[in-house]
Design an enzyme around this catalytic site. Sequence first.
Site, mmCIF file in Angstrom:
data_model
loop_
_atom_site.group_PDB
_atom_site.id
_atom_site.type_symbol
_atom_site.label_atom_id
_atom_site.label_comp_id
_atom_site.label_asym_id
_atom_site.label_seq_id
_atom_site.Cartn_x
_atom_site.Cartn_y
_atom_site.Cartn_z
ATOM 1 N N PRO A 1 -19.967 -40.745 -24.457
ATOM 2 C CA PRO A 1 -20.854 -41.135 -23.358
ATOM 3 C C PRO A 1 -20.517 -40.334 -22.103
ATOM 4 C CG PRO A 1 -19.926 -43.056 -24.446
ATOM 5 C CD PRO A 1 -19.175 -41.867 -24.952
ATOM 6 N N CYS A 2 -21.529 -40.081 -21.315
ATOM 7 C CA CYS A 2 -21.344 -39.077 -20.264
ATOM 8 C C CYS A 2 -21.618 -39.595 -18.863
ATOM 9 C CB CYS A 2 -22.305 -37.933 -20.524
ATOM 10 S SG CYS A 2 -23.978 -38.544 -20.655
ATOM 11 N N GLN A 3 -21.850 -40.896 -18.722
ATOM 12 C CA GLN A 3 -22.172 -41.391 -17.381
ATOM 13 C C GLN A 3 -20.985 -41.195 -16.440
ATOM 14 O OE1 GLN A 3 -22.478 -43.078 -20.180
ATOM 15 N NE2 GLN A 3 -24.221 -44.467 -20.183
#
Length: 327
Positions: free
Chosen positions: A85-87
């Site tokens: 995940p890249c948030q």
Amino acid sequence: MIRTFRIASLFSGCGGMDLGAEGGFSFLGYKYKKHNTKTVYAMDFDKKIVDIYNDNFANHCLVANIRNVKSTSIPDHEILTGGFPCQSFSVVAQNPKRLGYNDEKGQLFFEMKRILTDKQPKAFVAENVKGILSANNGEAFPLILREFESAGYHVKYKVLNAADFGIPQKRERVFIVGFLDKKAHDKFRFPKRLTGKESVPVSAVIDQEDSIDPKYYFSKKAIDGLNKTKHRNSMNKGRAQKIDEPCNTVGAHLSKVSLNSTDPVLKINEKYRMFTPREVARIQSFPEDFKLTSSKTTNYKALGNAVPPVMMWHVTDSLLNTLGDKD
Ligand SMILES: C[S@@+](CC[C@H](N)C(=O)[O-])C[C@H]1O[C@@H](n2cnc3c(N)ncnc32)[C@H](O)[C@@H]1O
């Protein structure tokens, strides 16, 4: 002797990446051969999405938070995969000293690095959104590459577009591939756009209108509201898909799609509707026999987050060509 490469999969979702890494499925009449791979470990912390995975794969996906997973609990493997995940990379790059403490999701690539450091598989494949390249004025991505390098890997990356691989979707994603062996790194080539193959239009994967449940259509009120807004023309150009082209990127929140959102919708015979989960599965290149066993909302979320299996199949094919699948 044919070698089998064992794969450990992190952030497995409903298994788009895993299906592509394994191969042995059909999509739009084309057979994607089985690779010499075996998934020996998969995990994700979203139980509902894991249930979809477990309804489709022989390998059992665990429900776990990566932060609580000890490397010693992961079986040995040759390839580690993960669409981390890249948030929240903004938090990472602006405040490096506090990495890992204040942000819930932005630092999960550190967990992937931790497992690479401890398990030292021959290679890894990570996938992420294209925006990661420019996050934090371009500072976050080099940081991520350095972290993978400090785990002992020689890394390469490339933006690939799903539409270049016979998938009816314009979806650009960054693939990072790393090897322990420098020679393997130098030898590896990312898959090339398929030449001589027209891009696949979204019309190839949508169902007949008379078979669509009325719940997928937008109400007259929603359309009247849209017609009154000044964004009407841009909306028609941007979000209502041209059915003779690949679809715009489908995301995880399609269950909440509205005519004012940026998610793709269909306009057919002056009626607007959302894509059904099965249509989204096809837009993402899942085979027809992939079971969508959860609620509409969870199916959309899992599918929208997935790596298109056909895209991952091509990346895995290139990876295995490099590693050599025979002793
Ligand atoms: C981009 S999706 C991965 C999709 C998957 N690679 C596929 O192809 O279907 C990222 C996944 O990471 C999971 N995730 C987020 N934070 C996590 C954590 N702390 N531990 C485990 N999984 C996590 C989410 O539930 C989500 O399914």
